[in-house]
Design a protein around this motif. Structure first.
Motif, short mmCIF file in Angstrom:
data_model
loop_
_atom_site.label_atom_id
_atom_site.label_comp_id
_atom_site.label_asym_id
_atom_site.label_seq_id
_atom_site.Cartn_x
_atom_site.Cartn_y
_atom_site.Cartn_z
N LEU A 6 0.83 -1.20 0.00
CA LEU A 6 0.00 0.00 0.00
C LEU A 6 0.87 1.25 0.00
CD1 LEU A 6 -2.79 -0.98 2.56
CD2 LEU A 6 -2.75 -1.32 0.08
N GLN A 7 0.47 2.23 -0.79
CA GLN A 7 1.22 3.49 -0.86
C GLN A 7 1.23 4.19 0.49
OE1 GLN A 7 -0.30 7.10 -3.05
NE2 GLN A 7 1.30 6.48 -4.51
N HIS A 8 0.12 4.11 1.21
CA HIS A 8 0.05 4.60 2.59
C HIS A 8 -0.73 3.58 3.40
CE1 HIS A 8 -4.13 5.93 1.81
NE2 HIS A 8 -3.65 6.33 0.65
N SER A 9 -0.26 3.30 4.59
CA SER A 9 -0.86 2.23 5.40
C SER A 9 -2.27 2.60 5.86
CB SER A 9 0.03 1.92 6.60
OG SER A 9 0.11 3.03 7.47
N ILE A 10 -3.04 1.57 6.18
CA ILE A 10 -4.39 1.73 6.71
C ILE A 10 -4.36 1.37 8.20
CG2 ILE A 10 -6.74 0.79 6.66
CD1 ILE A 10 -6.25 0.10 3.71
N LYS A 11 -5.03 2.17 9.02
CA LYS A 11 -5.20 1.83 10.44
C LYS A 11 -6.67 1.50 10.67
CE LYS A 11 -1.22 4.31 10.60
NZ LYS A 11 -0.66 5.10 9.48
N ALA A 12 -6.95 0.23 10.89
CA ALA A 12 -8.34 -0.20 11.01
C ALA A 12 -8.42 -1.57 11.66
CB ALA A 12 -9.01 -0.25 9.63
N ARG A 13 -9.61 -1.92 12.15
CA ARG A 13 -9.84 -3.26 12.69
C ARG A 13 -10.46 -4.17 11.64
NH1 ARG A 13 -13.56 -5.07 17.95
NH2 ARG A 13 -13.78 -7.24 17.29
N PHE A 14 -11.34 -3.63 10.82
CA PHE A 14 -12.05 -4.42 9.82
C PHE A 14 -11.58 -4.06 8.41
CE2 PHE A 14 -14.81 -4.11 13.49
CZ PHE A 14 -15.30 -5.40 13.64
N LEU A 15 -11.48 -5.07 7.57
CA LEU A 15 -11.09 -4.88 6.18
C LEU A 15 -12.06 -5.64 5.30
CD1 LEU A 15 -8.67 -3.33 4.97
CD2 LEU A 15 -7.49 -5.50 4.73
N ARG A 16 -12.47 -5.02 4.20
CA ARG A 16 -13.46 -5.64 3.31
C ARG A 16 -12.97 -5.58 1.86
NH1 ARG A 16 -19.82 -4.09 3.70
NH2 ARG A 16 -19.60 -5.31 5.62
N PHE A 17 -12.95 -6.74 1.18
CA PHE A 17 -12.61 -6.84 -0.24
C PHE A 17 -13.92 -6.86 -1.03
CE2 PHE A 17 -9.04 -8.46 2.07
CZ PHE A 17 -7.91 -8.19 1.30
N VAL A 18 -14.04 -5.94 -1.99
CA VAL A 18 -15.27 -5.84 -2.80
C VAL A 18 -14.92 -6.13 -4.26
CG1 VAL A 18 -17.19 -4.35 -3.49
CG2 VAL A 18 -16.16 -4.08 -1.22
N PRO A 19 -15.26 -7.32 -4.80
CA PRO A 19 -14.95 -7.66 -6.20
C PRO A 19 -15.68 -6.74 -7.18
CG PRO A 19 -15.49 -9.62 -4.93
CD PRO A 19 -15.86 -8.46 -4.07
N LEU A 20 -14.95 -6.27 -8.18
CA LEU A 20 -15.54 -5.44 -9.24
C LEU A 20 -15.70 -6.24 -10.54
CD1 LEU A 20 -13.60 -2.06 -8.83
CD2 LEU A 20 -15.94 -2.59 -8.07
N ASP A 21 -14.67 -7.04 -10.87
CA ASP A 21 -14.70 -7.88 -12.08
C ASP A 21 -14.07 -9.23 -11.76
OD1 ASP A 21 -15.69 -5.98 -14.25
OD2 ASP A 21 -14.02 -4.83 -13.41
N TRP A 22 -14.41 -10.24 -12.55
CA TRP A 22 -13.92 -11.59 -12.32
C TRP A 22 -13.81 -12.32 -13.65
CZ3 TRP A 22 -18.12 -9.17 -10.35
CH2 TRP A 22 -19.36 -9.48 -10.94
N ASN A 23 -13.25 -13.52 -13.63
CA ASN A 23 -13.10 -14.32 -14.84
C ASN A 23 -14.46 -14.54 -15.49
OD1 ASN A 23 -12.28 -16.11 -16.81
ND2 ASN A 23 -12.12 -17.87 -15.41
N PRO A 24 -14.64 -14.08 -16.74
CA PRO A 24 -15.95 -14.24 -17.39
C PRO A 24 -16.34 -15.70 -17.61
CG PRO A 24 -14.30 -13.44 -18.95
CD PRO A 24 -13.68 -13.39 -17.60
N ASN A 25 -15.36 -16.61 -17.56
CA ASN A 25 -15.64 -18.04 -17.74
C ASN A 25 -15.78 -18.78 -16.41
OD1 ASN A 25 -15.46 -17.83 -20.61
ND2 ASN A 25 -13.21 -17.80 -20.42
#
Length: 359
Positions: free
Chosen positions: A155-174
Motif C-alpha cells: 500500500l502506498q500509505h498504510s491503513i489503520k483499522a480493525r475491519f477490512l473488506r474486499f469488494v470484487p468489481l470484475d472476475w473471470n468471465p468463464n
C-alpha cells in the motif's frame, strides 16, 4: 536546549520540569532506536479464527469465507458468493485496530474462479466504512489472471483499522468470483483520549524556558459532531491561535490580540477539509516557524505567511485541547467544546496524552 538550560541558576520548579524533560528525551531516544528496526509486514490472516471471516453470501458451506486464506486448499479451496455480482464482499475482523501495509489475493484453488479487480474498504466499527484511496482518487486493485498465482500489493500509505473488506468489481468471465487473501501489517500502538463536549486538556508552559524556534502540533481526531474547538493556544496578552471544527470543516484562526499594536491584518482565518464529522480518523499538522505557517489536514497543506509581527506572538502561556478553558475570549468562535476522540497528540515531540496520564 537541555545543555544550555542546565548551566542557568534554576529554582526548584524549573529543575523538576527539566528532569521530566530529560526523562522524556530518554524515553523518546529508545523509541527512535526501536523505529530503526520497525518491521510491519507480519501475516495477519493466517492465524485468525473462522469467526473472524464473514461475507455477503456463500455458494455453499465449502465455499464459506473461512476458507479464504492464501495458499490454503481446505473446503472448495476459497470463498465464492452465492451469486457473482458487484454487490458481494469478503470481510475480516483483525480483532483490534491494526496497521495494514500490504494485501495479497489468489483465486479459488484449482478452479476457474478468480477476481480480476476489487476495491478495499476499511472500518474501526464494522459499520462505518471508508474506501482506500491512492493519490486522492478511487483506487481499484488489479486482481488475478488465474486461480493460483499470488498478486501482492504494497500500500502506498498504510491503513489503520480493525475491519477490512474486499469488494470484487470484475472476475473471470468463464468462471465466478473466487478469492483467497492475506493481509500484512502489525499491531497499531497509539494513545487515545475521549472528550465529552464539556472537558479540555490543558498544557501550561514553563515561562523560564526559551521558546522553540519552530513549533509543531500534530494529532488525529474522530467525531460525529460538526462543531467544536480542537485546540486553543494563547499568551497572556491576548494573542491566540485556535483550531475549530465548524460545519464539518476545520478553521485555523490566528489572532494578533492587541488591535492597537496591530491595527491591520490582526486576524487570519484558513479553512481546510469538509465532512470531517464522519466518525473516521482525520490527521492535523500545524507547523509555525517565524511567520511561516503550514496547516495540513489529511495530506492537504496550506502554506502561508502571517502578516505583521506573527513571529513575535506571545503564545508561551497555555495550550488547551478540546476546548477553551475560559469561554468568551474570542467572539468569532462557536465556543463549543470538542465531543469525540483524539489520538497521538504531540507538541514539539512531547506526547501530550502520555504526559497527562503520568501526571
Amino acid at each position: 536546549l537541555l545543555g544550555a538550560s542546565l548551566n542557568v541558576n534554576m529554582d526548584s520548579v524549573t529543575e523538576i520540569f527539566l528532569k521530566l524533560l530529560f526523562l522524556l528525551s530518554v524515553h523518546n531516544g529508545h523509541t527512535a532506536v526501536a523505529a530503526n528496526k520497525y518491521n510491519c509486514d507480519d501475516q495477519l490472516v493466517s492465524a485468525l479464527p473462522q469467526s473472524s471471516f464473514s461475507s455477503s453470501s456463500e455458494l455453499s458451506s465449502s465455499h464459506s469465507p473461512g476458507f479464504a486464506r492464501l495458499n490454503r486448499r481446505e473446503g472448495a479451496g476459497g470463498w465464492s458468493p452465492l451469486v457473482s455480482n458487484k454487490y458481494q464482499w469478503l470481510q475480516i475482523d483483525l480483532g483490534e485496530r491494526t496497521e495494514i501495509t500490504a494485501v495479497a489475493t489468489q483465486g479459488g484453488y484449482g478452479s476457474s474462479d478468480w477476481v480480476t479487480s476489487y476495491l478495499l474498504m476499511f472500518s474501526d466499527s464494522g459499520q462505518n466504512w471508508k474506501q482506500y484511496r491512492q493519490e486522492e482518487s478511487i483506487w481499484a486493485f488489479s486482481g488475478n489472471t488465474n486461480a493460483d498465482s499470488v498478486i501482492y500489493y504494497k500500500l502506498q500509505h498504510s491503513i489503520k483499522a480493525r475491519f477490512l473488506r474486499f469488494v470484487p468489481l470484475d472476475w473471470n468471465p468463464n468462471g465466478r468470483i473466487g478469492m483467497r487473501i492475506e493481509v500484512y501489517g502489525c499491531t497499531y500502538r497509539s494513545e487515545v483520549v475521549g472528550f465529552d463536549g464539556k472537558s479540555c486538556l490543558i498544557y501550561t508552559f514553563n515561562q523560564k524556558l526559551m521558546s522553540a524556534l519552530k513549533d509543531v502540533i500534530s494529532l488525529k481526531f474522530k467525531t460525529m459532531q460538526s462543531d467544536g474547538i480542537l485546540l486553543h493556544r494563547e499568551g497572556q496578552n491576548g494573542d491566540h491561535i485556535t483550531l475549530e471544527l465548524s460545519k464539518g470543516k476545520l478553521s485555523l484562526l490566528i489572532n494578533l490580540g492587541d488591535t492597537k499594536t496591530h491595527p491591520s491584518n490582526a486576524q487570519i482565518n484558513i479553512t481546510l477539509g469538509s465532512l470531517l464529522d464522519d466518525q473516521h480518523w482525520h490527521s492535523v499538522l500545524i507547523e509555525h516557524f517565524n511567520n511561516q505557517v503550514n496547516f495540513t489536514v489529511d495530506k492537504h497543506t496550506h502554506h502561508f505567511h502571517a502578516k505583521g509581527d506573527f513571529n513575535y506572538l506571545d503564545l508561551d502561556y497555555e495550550l488547551s485541547f478540546g476546548g477553551i478553558p475560559v469561554p468568551g475570549k474570542s467572539r468569532t468562535l462557536s465556543r463549543r467544546n470538542f465531543h469525540g476522540c483524539f489520538e497521538n497528540i504531540y507538541y514539539n515531540g512531547v506526547n501530550i496524552i502520555d504526559l497527562a496520564r503520568r501526571h
